[in-house]
Design a protein around this motif. Structure first.
Motif, short mmCIF file in Angstrom:
data_model
loop_
_atom_site.label_atom_id
_atom_site.label_comp_id
_atom_site.label_asym_id
_atom_site.label_seq_id
_atom_site.Cartn_x
_atom_site.Cartn_y
_atom_site.Cartn_z
N VAL A 89 49.15 33.13 41.00
CA VAL A 89 50.35 33.88 40.63
C VAL A 89 50.00 35.33 40.34
O VAL A 89 50.75 36.25 40.69
N ALA A 90 48.86 35.56 39.71
CA ALA A 90 48.45 36.92 39.33
C ALA A 90 47.93 37.72 40.51
O ALA A 90 47.77 38.94 40.41
N GLY A 91 47.64 37.07 41.61
CA GLY A 91 47.10 37.78 42.77
C GLY A 91 46.05 36.96 43.48
O GLY A 91 45.83 35.79 43.19
N GLU A 92 45.37 37.60 44.40
CA GLU A 92 44.32 36.95 45.18
C GLU A 92 42.99 37.17 44.46
O GLU A 92 42.65 38.29 44.11
N ALA A 93 42.27 36.11 44.23
CA ALA A 93 41.05 36.20 43.43
C ALA A 93 39.96 35.31 44.03
O ALA A 93 40.24 34.40 44.83
N THR A 94 38.72 35.58 43.64
CA THR A 94 37.62 34.79 44.18
C THR A 94 36.49 34.68 43.17
O THR A 94 36.50 35.31 42.10
#
Length: 259
Positions: A89-94
């Protein structure tokens, strides 16, 4: 390698349609791990010192973290193999190499983990003697089949041994090697092949001064990406890899492309 090629081809042909988030999940993924013998262990300071020296003490501490299969399943539903990122929900992350280094303490620089077949020329008796000398554990013929060894005898050896001030430094080193082998094969690189692991890992512990020179962290991250990617496209129902890393990474997931 073949699995990775298959996944890559299927993603190129139809990356979205094959993703598990497009269909109902009947149950959570199962996570392979062999770490019960490590829970509750009280280690002699010399054993701890060796694990620190090899960069594996953080992995030992993480091995006590309970695995939440439901949470890992939810994360994999949001994992995109094309970009190696989670869509949150907060964005694309890894998960990055820096995360691996900070959260697990595993080395991310150094020698690649390559199996050279160092022990392949040994007879079965010589191999058993080698394991007894290095790990204090002598696998029987029935415990090694097709290049795989059973975890249980090694786990029993770890649980039944207690290193105290009365033991020699060599005893502490042998016990530390046994714990490190269990960490590597049962926690960091667990196979989906039941209760067995490849005997190839044993050669990595031949020289105690070189164990800490391996880039354990980069190999852990590579296998983690591979296992999550195979699971995300429906190629896995049981996962290997160091699946505790995504759990401890949750508060630290780095936003790559905020939505």
């Amino acid at each position: 390698m073949q699995d990775s090629i298959v996944v890559h081809r299927r993603l190129l042909s139809d990356p979205q349609a094959r993703h598990i988030s497009h269909g109902p999940m009947s149950r959570a993924f199962q996570i392979k791990h062999h770490d019960r013998c490590l829970i509750g262990l009280e280690l002699d300071s010399r054993v701890v010192g060796w694990l620190h020296r090899w960069g594996l003490y953080g992995a030992f501490k993480l091995s006590r973290l309970p695995l939440d299969c439901q949470l890992i399943t939810a994360l994999i539903e949001r994992w995109r193999p094309e970009t190696r990122t989670f869509f949150l929900v907060a964005g694309e992350a890894t998960i990055t190499l820096a995360d691996i280094s900070i959260l697990t303490g595993l080395p991310i620089c150094g020698r690649p983990i390559i199996f050279t077949g160092l022990l392949s020329s040994l007879s079965r008796r010589q191999f058993t003697d080698y394991c007894l000398r290095k790990f204090g554990w002598a696998p029987s013929d029935s415990e090694i089949t097709k290049g795989l060894f059973q975890f249980r005898p090694l786990a029993d050896r770890i649980q039944q041994t207690c290193i105290t001030a009365d033991n020699s430094d060599e005893d502490a080193l042998i016990y530390a090697r046994a714990i490190a082998l269990m960490l590597v094969t049962g926690v960091m690189f667990p196979s989906t092949a039941g209760d067995r692991a490849s005997t190839q890992f044993i050669e990595l512990f031949d020289d105690e001064d070189a164990i800490g020179d391996y880039s354990w962290g980069s190999s852990v991250l590579a296998l983690l990406y591979r296992e999550m990617s195979l699971a995300a496209v429906g190629e896995r129902v049981t996962l290997g890899g160091f699946m505790r890393v995504p759990l401890v990474s949750l508060p630290e997931l780095r936003s790559v492309f905020p939505l």
